[in-house]
Write an enzyme that holds these catalytic residues in place. Structure first.
Site, PDB file in Angstrom:
ATOM      1  N   SER A  34       0.867  -1.196   0.000  1.00 30.26           N
ATOM      2  CA  SER A  34       0.000   0.000   0.000  1.00 30.26           C
ATOM      3  C   SER A  34       0.895   1.235   0.000  1.00 30.26           C
ATOM      4  O   SER A  34       2.065   1.157   0.414  1.00 30.26           O
ATOM      5  CB  SER A  34      -0.856   0.002   1.269  1.00 30.26           C
ATOM      6  OG  SER A  34      -1.480   1.250   1.469  1.00 30.26           O
ATOM      7  N   TYR A  45      -1.728  -1.430  10.666  1.00 30.73           N
ATOM      8  CA  TYR A  45      -1.929  -1.669   9.225  1.00 30.73           C
ATOM      9  C   TYR A  45      -0.754  -1.084   8.420  1.00 30.73           C
ATOM     10  O   TYR A  45      -0.169  -1.772   7.584  1.00 30.73           O
ATOM     11  CB  TYR A  45      -3.248  -1.043   8.768  1.00 30.73           C
ATOM     12  CG  TYR A  45      -3.476  -1.185   7.275  1.00 30.73           C
ATOM     13  CD1 TYR A  45      -3.865  -2.397   6.731  1.00 30.73           C
ATOM     14  CD2 TYR A  45      -3.279  -0.101   6.419  1.00 30.73           C
ATOM     15  CE1 TYR A  45      -4.057  -2.536   5.369  1.00 30.73           C
ATOM     16  CE2 TYR A  45      -3.467  -0.233   5.043  1.00 30.73           C
ATOM     17  CZ  TYR A  45      -3.864  -1.448   4.526  1.00 30.73           C
ATOM     18  OH  TYR A  45      -4.048  -1.596   3.177  1.00 30.73           O
TER      19      TYR A  45
HETATM   20  N1  NAP Z   1      -8.823  -0.506  -0.968  1.00 32.05           N
HETATM   21  C1  NAP Z   1      -7.771   0.262  -0.716  1.00 32.05           C
HETATM   22  O1  NAP Z   1      -7.867   1.508  -0.619  1.00 32.05           O
HETATM   23  C2  NAP Z   1      -6.402  -0.373  -0.578  1.00 32.05           C
HETATM   24  C3  NAP Z   1      -5.285   0.451  -0.692  1.00 32.05           C
HETATM   25  C4  NAP Z   1      -4.021  -0.121  -0.560  1.00 32.05           C
HETATM   26  C5  NAP Z   1      -3.889  -1.479  -0.338  1.00 32.05           C
HETATM   27  N2  NAP Z   1      -5.001  -2.262  -0.230  1.00 32.05           N
HETATM   28  C6  NAP Z   1      -4.809  -3.690   0.019  1.00 32.05           C
HETATM   29  O2  NAP Z   1      -5.417  -4.419  -1.025  1.00 32.05           O
HETATM   30  C7  NAP Z   1      -5.720  -5.731  -0.581  1.00 32.05           C
HETATM   31  C8  NAP Z   1      -7.120  -6.096  -1.022  1.00 32.05           C
HETATM   32  O3  NAP Z   1      -8.047  -5.262  -0.338  1.00 32.05           O
HETATM   33  P1  NAP Z   1      -9.340  -4.657  -1.051  1.00 32.05           P
HETATM   34  O4  NAP Z   1      -9.170  -3.194  -1.090  1.00 32.05           O
HETATM   35  O5  NAP Z   1      -9.640  -5.375  -2.302  1.00 32.05           O
HETATM   36  O6  NAP Z   1     -10.411  -4.935   0.108  1.00 32.05           O
HETATM   37  P2  NAP Z   1     -11.646  -5.940   0.176  1.00 32.05           P
HETATM   38  O7  NAP Z   1     -12.591  -5.708  -0.943  1.00 32.05           O
HETATM   39  O8  NAP Z   1     -12.154  -5.819   1.578  1.00 32.05           O
HETATM   40  O9  NAP Z   1     -10.976  -7.374  -0.050  1.00 32.05           O
HETATM   41  C9  NAP Z   1     -10.283  -8.060   0.966  1.00 32.05           C
HETATM   42  C10 NAP Z   1     -10.223  -9.523   0.603  1.00 32.05           C
HETATM   43  O10 NAP Z   1      -9.486 -10.206   1.621  1.00 32.05           O
HETATM   44  C11 NAP Z   1     -10.254 -11.330   2.063  1.00 32.05           C
HETATM   45  N3  NAP Z   1     -10.008 -11.592   3.462  1.00 32.05           N
HETATM   46  C12 NAP Z   1     -10.212 -10.746   4.510  1.00 32.05           C
HETATM   47  N4  NAP Z   1      -9.951 -11.370   5.646  1.00 32.05           N
HETATM   48  C13 NAP Z   1      -9.574 -12.641   5.336  1.00 32.05           C
HETATM   49  C14 NAP Z   1      -9.206 -13.772   6.100  1.00 32.05           C
HETATM   50  N5  NAP Z   1      -9.184 -13.734   7.438  1.00 32.05           N
HETATM   51  N6  NAP Z   1      -8.877 -14.903   5.444  1.00 32.05           N
HETATM   52  C15 NAP Z   1      -8.922 -14.969   4.105  1.00 32.05           C
HETATM   53  N7  NAP Z   1      -9.273 -13.935   3.319  1.00 32.05           N
HETATM   54  C16 NAP Z   1      -9.601 -12.786   3.941  1.00 32.05           C
HETATM   55  C17 NAP Z   1     -11.713 -10.910   1.846  1.00 32.05           C
HETATM   56  O11 NAP Z   1     -12.541 -12.057   1.647  1.00 32.05           O
HETATM   57  P3  NAP Z   1     -13.501 -12.715   2.749  1.00 32.05           P
HETATM   58  O12 NAP Z   1     -14.094 -11.620   3.560  1.00 32.05           O
HETATM   59  O13 NAP Z   1     -14.505 -13.447   1.893  1.00 32.05           O
HETATM   60  O14 NAP Z   1     -12.629 -13.646   3.509  1.00 32.05           O
HETATM   61  C18 NAP Z   1     -11.604 -10.148   0.536  1.00 32.05           C
HETATM   62  O15 NAP Z   1     -11.659 -11.034  -0.554  1.00 32.05           O
HETATM   63  C19 NAP Z   1      -5.507  -5.712   0.943  1.00 32.05           C
HETATM   64  O16 NAP Z   1      -4.277  -6.316   1.263  1.00 32.05           O
HETATM   65  C20 NAP Z   1      -5.480  -4.240   1.276  1.00 32.05           C
HETATM   66  O17 NAP Z   1      -4.720  -3.981   2.436  1.00 32.05           O
HETATM   67  C21 NAP Z   1      -6.254  -1.736  -0.353  1.00 32.05           C
END
Ligand code: NAP
Length: 265
Positions: free
Chosen positions: A144, A157
Protein backbone atom coordinates in the site's frame (compact mmCIF):
# COMPACT_ATOMS: atom_id res chain seq x y z
CA UNK A 1 8.22 -32.46 -7.04
CA UNK A 2 5.98 -34.50 -9.30
CA UNK A 3 5.64 -33.21 -12.87
CA UNK A 4 2.04 -34.49 -12.93
CA UNK A 5 0.94 -31.45 -10.94
CA UNK A 6 -0.90 -28.75 -12.89
CA UNK A 7 0.49 -25.22 -12.60
CA UNK A 8 -1.91 -22.71 -11.08
CA UNK A 9 -2.32 -19.08 -10.10
CA UNK A 10 -3.47 -18.64 -6.49
CA UNK A 11 -5.19 -15.40 -5.46
CA UNK A 12 -5.96 -14.79 -1.78
CA UNK A 13 -8.79 -12.39 -1.01
CA UNK A 14 -10.47 -13.11 -4.35
CA UNK A 15 -14.04 -12.67 -3.11
CA UNK A 16 -14.07 -8.88 -3.57
CA UNK A 17 -12.20 -5.72 -4.50
CA UNK A 18 -8.68 -5.90 -5.90
CA UNK A 19 -8.49 -9.71 -5.63
CA UNK A 20 -11.70 -10.15 -7.60
CA UNK A 21 -10.47 -7.71 -10.27
CA UNK A 22 -7.17 -9.61 -10.50
CA UNK A 23 -9.09 -12.87 -10.96
CA UNK A 24 -11.19 -11.35 -13.75
CA UNK A 25 -8.16 -9.93 -15.56
CA UNK A 26 -6.01 -13.05 -15.24
CA UNK A 27 -8.86 -15.36 -16.30
CA UNK A 28 -9.32 -13.27 -19.44
CA UNK A 29 -5.66 -12.89 -20.38
CA UNK A 30 -3.64 -15.86 -19.10
CA UNK A 31 -5.93 -18.90 -19.19
CA UNK A 32 -4.00 -20.64 -16.37
CA UNK A 33 -5.87 -22.66 -13.75
CA UNK A 34 -7.01 -20.25 -11.02
CA UNK A 35 -7.37 -20.94 -7.31
CA UNK A 36 -9.61 -18.38 -5.61
CA UNK A 37 -9.19 -18.13 -1.84
CA UNK A 38 -11.26 -16.24 0.79
CA UNK A 39 -13.76 -16.98 3.57
CA UNK A 40 -17.07 -16.15 1.78
CA UNK A 41 -17.91 -19.27 -0.18
CA UNK A 42 -20.98 -17.88 -1.99
CA UNK A 43 -18.95 -14.99 -3.45
CA UNK A 44 -16.17 -17.32 -4.63
CA UNK A 45 -18.67 -19.78 -6.13
CA UNK A 46 -20.45 -17.03 -8.09
CA UNK A 47 -17.18 -15.61 -9.43
CA UNK A 48 -15.83 -19.05 -10.33
CA UNK A 49 -19.02 -19.94 -12.20
CA UNK A 50 -18.99 -16.68 -14.14
CA UNK A 51 -15.30 -16.90 -15.11
CA UNK A 52 -15.44 -20.60 -16.02
CA UNK A 53 -18.32 -19.92 -18.41
CA UNK A 54 -16.70 -16.84 -19.93
CA UNK A 55 -13.16 -18.18 -20.38
CA UNK A 56 -13.35 -22.01 -20.30
CA UNK A 57 -10.61 -22.36 -17.71
CA UNK A 58 -10.34 -24.54 -14.62
CA UNK A 59 -11.16 -22.64 -11.44
CA UNK A 60 -10.92 -24.04 -7.93
CA UNK A 61 -12.22 -22.28 -4.85
CA UNK A 62 -10.79 -22.80 -1.39
CA UNK A 63 -12.48 -21.32 1.69
CA UNK A 64 -9.76 -20.62 4.19
CA UNK A 65 -9.50 -18.14 7.04
CA UNK A 66 -5.91 -16.93 6.79
CA UNK A 67 -6.11 -15.11 10.13
CA UNK A 68 -5.97 -18.50 11.84
CA UNK A 69 -2.50 -19.68 12.84
CA UNK A 70 -1.73 -22.59 10.47
CA UNK A 71 -4.12 -21.17 7.83
CA UNK A 72 -1.37 -20.86 5.23
CA UNK A 73 -0.27 -24.47 5.61
CA UNK A 74 -3.90 -25.71 5.45
CA UNK A 75 -4.27 -23.73 2.23
CA UNK A 76 -1.11 -25.27 0.75
CA UNK A 77 -2.35 -28.76 1.67
CA UNK A 78 -5.68 -28.05 -0.04
CA UNK A 79 -3.88 -26.84 -3.18
CA UNK A 80 -1.66 -29.95 -3.36
CA UNK A 81 -4.68 -32.21 -2.71
CA UNK A 82 -6.23 -30.81 -5.91
CA UNK A 83 -3.16 -31.88 -7.92
CA UNK A 84 -1.94 -28.30 -8.31
CA UNK A 85 1.41 -26.58 -7.92
CA UNK A 86 1.68 -22.82 -7.49
CA UNK A 87 3.18 -21.01 -10.49
CA UNK A 88 1.85 -17.57 -9.51
CA UNK A 89 1.03 -16.55 -5.94
CA UNK A 90 -0.91 -13.37 -5.30
CA UNK A 91 -0.95 -12.45 -1.61
CA UNK A 92 -3.78 -9.94 -1.70
CA UNK A 93 -6.02 -10.71 1.32
CA UNK A 94 -5.69 -8.04 3.97
CA UNK A 95 -7.57 -5.51 6.06
CA UNK A 96 -7.07 -2.39 8.15
CA UNK A 97 -8.98 -0.59 10.89
CA UNK A 98 -9.24 3.19 11.21
CA UNK A 99 -8.84 3.74 14.97
CA UNK A 100 -6.22 4.75 17.49
CA UNK A 101 -4.12 1.68 18.33
CA UNK A 102 -5.04 1.60 22.03
CA UNK A 103 -8.77 1.56 21.16
CA UNK A 104 -8.58 -1.50 18.88
CA UNK A 105 -9.52 -4.93 20.25
CA UNK A 106 -6.37 -7.01 20.64
CA UNK A 107 -7.82 -9.95 18.71
CA UNK A 108 -8.38 -7.73 15.60
CA UNK A 109 -4.77 -6.52 15.84
CA UNK A 110 -3.53 -10.10 16.09
CA UNK A 111 -5.75 -11.17 13.17
CA UNK A 112 -4.49 -8.27 11.05
CA UNK A 113 -0.86 -9.12 11.72
CA UNK A 114 -1.49 -12.81 11.02
CA UNK A 115 -3.29 -12.11 7.72
CA UNK A 116 -1.31 -9.13 6.39
CA UNK A 117 2.15 -10.44 7.30
CA UNK A 118 2.39 -13.98 8.70
CA UNK A 119 0.18 -15.82 6.20
CA UNK A 120 1.76 -13.87 3.30
CA UNK A 121 5.25 -14.83 4.50
CA UNK A 122 4.37 -18.49 5.09
CA UNK A 123 2.72 -18.83 1.67
CA UNK A 124 5.74 -17.22 -0.03
CA UNK A 125 8.04 -19.64 1.81
CA UNK A 126 5.92 -22.63 0.82
CA UNK A 127 5.85 -21.89 -2.93
CA UNK A 128 9.47 -20.85 -3.50
CA UNK A 129 11.11 -24.32 -3.59
CA UNK A 130 8.86 -25.45 -6.47
CA UNK A 131 9.36 -22.17 -8.33
CA UNK A 132 13.14 -22.38 -7.93
CA UNK A 133 13.14 -25.95 -9.21
CA UNK A 134 11.17 -24.93 -12.32
CA UNK A 135 13.14 -21.66 -12.61
CA UNK A 136 9.81 -20.08 -13.23
CA UNK A 137 7.27 -18.40 -10.98
CA UNK A 138 5.75 -15.12 -9.91
CA UNK A 139 4.77 -13.68 -6.53
CA UNK A 140 2.70 -10.51 -6.18
CA UNK A 141 2.35 -9.12 -2.67
CA UNK A 142 -0.17 -6.34 -2.15
CA UNK A 143 1.32 -3.60 0.00
CA UNK A 144 0.00 0.00 0.00
CA UNK A 145 1.09 3.63 -0.17
CA UNK A 146 0.61 3.35 3.61
CA UNK A 147 3.99 1.55 3.55
CA UNK A 148 6.02 4.71 2.89
CA UNK A 149 5.41 6.57 6.16
CA UNK A 150 3.93 5.99 9.61
CA UNK A 151 0.12 6.05 9.62
CA UNK A 152 -1.67 7.40 12.69
CA UNK A 153 -5.09 5.68 13.13
CA UNK A 154 -3.70 2.83 10.97
CA UNK A 155 -0.59 2.19 13.07
CA UNK A 156 -0.50 -1.62 12.75
CA UNK A 157 -1.93 -1.67 9.23
CA UNK A 158 0.66 0.84 7.94
CA UNK A 159 3.47 -1.05 9.68
CA UNK A 160 2.22 -4.34 8.23
CA UNK A 161 2.30 -2.87 4.71
CA UNK A 162 5.82 -1.50 5.29
CA UNK A 163 6.78 -5.07 6.23
CA UNK A 164 5.23 -6.39 3.01
CA UNK A 165 7.11 -3.81 0.94
CA UNK A 166 10.53 -4.46 2.54
CA UNK A 167 10.08 -8.23 2.60
CA UNK A 168 9.02 -8.34 -1.04
CA UNK A 169 11.81 -6.09 -2.33
CA UNK A 170 14.38 -8.26 -0.55
CA UNK A 171 12.81 -11.43 -1.93
CA UNK A 172 12.79 -10.00 -5.46
CA UNK A 173 16.52 -9.26 -5.17
CA UNK A 174 17.28 -12.76 -3.81
CA UNK A 175 15.28 -14.66 -6.41
CA UNK A 176 15.99 -12.64 -9.59
CA UNK A 177 18.96 -14.87 -10.39
CA UNK A 178 16.63 -17.89 -10.20
CA UNK A 179 14.40 -16.46 -12.91
CA UNK A 180 11.51 -15.58 -10.56
CA UNK A 181 9.47 -12.39 -10.83
CA UNK A 182 8.41 -10.89 -7.51
CA UNK A 183 6.59 -7.57 -7.07
CA UNK A 184 5.23 -5.44 -4.25
CA UNK A 185 2.15 -3.52 -5.37
CA UNK A 186 1.38 -0.25 -3.56
CA UNK A 187 -2.13 1.01 -4.34
CA UNK A 188 -3.50 4.26 -2.97
CA UNK A 189 -7.13 4.51 -1.88
CA UNK A 190 -9.15 2.12 -4.05
CA UNK A 191 -12.92 1.78 -4.22
CA UNK A 192 -13.48 -1.56 -2.46
CA UNK A 193 -15.11 -2.98 0.67
CA UNK A 194 -11.84 -2.22 2.48
CA UNK A 195 -13.08 1.28 3.43
CA UNK A 196 -16.42 0.10 4.82
CA UNK A 197 -14.70 -2.56 6.93
CA UNK A 198 -11.98 -0.12 8.05
CA UNK A 199 -14.49 2.57 9.03
CA UNK A 200 -13.09 5.12 6.57
CA UNK A 201 -16.37 6.93 5.97
CA UNK A 202 -15.97 10.69 5.70
CA UNK A 203 -12.17 10.66 5.34
CA UNK A 204 -10.25 12.60 2.70
CA UNK A 205 -8.62 9.33 1.52
CA UNK A 206 -12.05 7.85 0.75
CA UNK A 207 -12.88 10.75 -1.59
CA UNK A 208 -10.04 10.20 -4.05
CA UNK A 209 -10.25 6.59 -5.09
CA UNK A 210 -8.91 4.54 -8.00
CA UNK A 211 -10.93 1.65 -9.38
CA UNK A 212 -9.71 -1.89 -8.60
CA UNK A 213 -9.34 -2.40 -12.37
CA UNK A 214 -6.85 0.49 -12.65
CA UNK A 215 -4.82 -1.04 -9.83
CA UNK A 216 -4.80 -4.53 -11.32
CA UNK A 217 -3.76 -3.41 -14.80
CA UNK A 218 -0.62 -1.70 -13.42
CA UNK A 219 0.00 -4.55 -10.96
CA UNK A 220 -0.03 -7.31 -13.57
CA UNK A 221 2.06 -5.27 -16.03
CA UNK A 222 4.68 -4.64 -13.31
CA UNK A 223 4.75 -8.31 -12.28
CA UNK A 224 5.27 -9.46 -15.86
CA UNK A 225 8.00 -6.86 -16.37
CA UNK A 226 9.84 -8.10 -13.25
CA UNK A 227 9.45 -4.71 -11.53
CA UNK A 228 10.05 -5.20 -7.79
CA UNK A 229 7.85 -2.27 -6.66
CA UNK A 230 4.95 -0.51 -8.34
CA UNK A 231 2.90 2.38 -6.96
CA UNK A 232 -0.42 2.35 -8.81
CA UNK A 233 -2.50 5.38 -9.79
CA UNK A 234 -1.15 8.56 -11.40
CA UNK A 235 -1.70 10.73 -8.31
CA UNK A 236 0.05 8.21 -6.04
CA UNK A 237 3.19 7.62 -8.12
CA UNK A 238 5.14 10.70 -6.94
CA UNK A 239 4.17 10.14 -3.25
CA UNK A 240 7.21 8.07 -2.17
CA UNK A 241 9.52 10.69 -3.71
CA UNK A 242 7.88 13.63 -1.90
CA UNK A 243 7.69 11.69 1.36
CA UNK A 244 11.47 11.10 1.25
CA UNK A 245 11.96 14.88 1.00
CA UNK A 246 9.71 15.65 4.00
CA UNK A 247 10.70 15.59 7.68
CA UNK A 248 9.37 12.26 9.03
CA UNK A 249 7.09 13.99 11.51
CA UNK A 250 5.46 16.03 8.73
CA UNK A 251 4.90 12.91 6.60
CA UNK A 252 3.30 11.16 9.60
CA UNK A 253 1.04 14.16 10.32
CA UNK A 254 -0.01 14.30 6.66
CA UNK A 255 -0.91 10.57 6.63
CA UNK A 256 -3.02 11.08 9.75
CA UNK A 257 -4.92 14.00 8.16
CA UNK A 258 -5.87 11.86 5.16
CA UNK A 259 -7.70 9.33 7.37
CA UNK A 260 -9.20 11.68 9.98
CA UNK A 261 -12.98 11.24 9.99
CA UNK A 262 -15.19 14.30 9.50
CA UNK A 263 -16.78 15.32 12.80
CA UNK A 264 -20.55 14.70 12.89
CA UNK A 265 -22.49 18.02 12.68
N1 NAP B 1 -8.82 -0.51 -0.97
C1 NAP B 1 -7.77 0.26 -0.72
O1 NAP B 1 -7.87 1.51 -0.62
C2 NAP B 1 -6.40 -0.37 -0.58
C3 NAP B 1 -5.28 0.45 -0.69
C4 NAP B 1 -4.02 -0.12 -0.56
C5 NAP B 1 -3.89 -1.48 -0.34
N2 NAP B 1 -5.00 -2.26 -0.23
C6 NAP B 1 -4.81 -3.69 0.02
O2 NAP B 1 -5.42 -4.42 -1.02
C7 NAP B 1 -5.72 -5.73 -0.58
C8 NAP B 1 -7.12 -6.10 -1.02
O3 NAP B 1 -8.05 -5.26 -0.34
P1 NAP B 1 -9.34 -4.66 -1.05
O4 NAP B 1 -9.17 -3.19 -1.09
O5 NAP B 1 -9.64 -5.37 -2.30
O6 NAP B 1 -10.41 -4.93 0.11
P2 NAP B 1 -11.65 -5.94 0.18
O7 NAP B 1 -12.59 -5.71 -0.94
O8 NAP B 1 -12.15 -5.82 1.58
O9 NAP B 1 -10.98 -7.37 -0.05
C9 NAP B 1 -10.28 -8.06 0.97
C10 NAP B 1 -10.22 -9.52 0.60
O10 NAP B 1 -9.49 -10.21 1.62
C11 NAP B 1 -10.25 -11.33 2.06
N3 NAP B 1 -10.01 -11.59 3.46
C12 NAP B 1 -10.21 -10.75 4.51
N4 NAP B 1 -9.95 -11.37 5.65
C13 NAP B 1 -9.57 -12.64 5.34
C14 NAP B 1 -9.21 -13.77 6.10
N5 NAP B 1 -9.18 -13.73 7.44
N6 NAP B 1 -8.88 -14.90 5.44
C15 NAP B 1 -8.92 -14.97 4.11
N7 NAP B 1 -9.27 -13.94 3.32
C16 NAP B 1 -9.60 -12.79 3.94
C17 NAP B 1 -11.71 -10.91 1.85
O11 NAP B 1 -12.54 -12.06 1.65
P3 NAP B 1 -13.50 -12.72 2.75
O12 NAP B 1 -14.09 -11.62 3.56
O13 NAP B 1 -14.51 -13.45 1.89
O14 NAP B 1 -12.63 -13.65 3.51
C18 NAP B 1 -11.60 -10.15 0.54
O15 NAP B 1 -11.66 -11.03 -0.55
C19 NAP B 1 -5.51 -5.71 0.94
O16 NAP B 1 -4.28 -6.32 1.26
C20 NAP B 1 -5.48 -4.24 1.28
O17 NAP B 1 -4.72 -3.98 2.44
C21 NAP B 1 -6.25 -1.74 -0.35
Amino acid sequence: MSSSLTLATVITGASSGIGEALARQLAATEKQTLVLVARREEKLLALAEELTKAHSIRIEIICQDLELPGGASSLMNAITARGLSVDTLINNAGFGINDPFADMPLDRIQGMMQLNMVALTELSHAVLPGMRQRQQGRIMNISSVAAFQACPRFAVYGASKAYVLMFTEALAAEERKNGLRISAVCPGATATEFHTLAGNHGTFAAKLMDSPETVTRSAIAALNAGQSVVVTGLLNKPLPFFIRLMPRRLATWFAGILVEREKAA
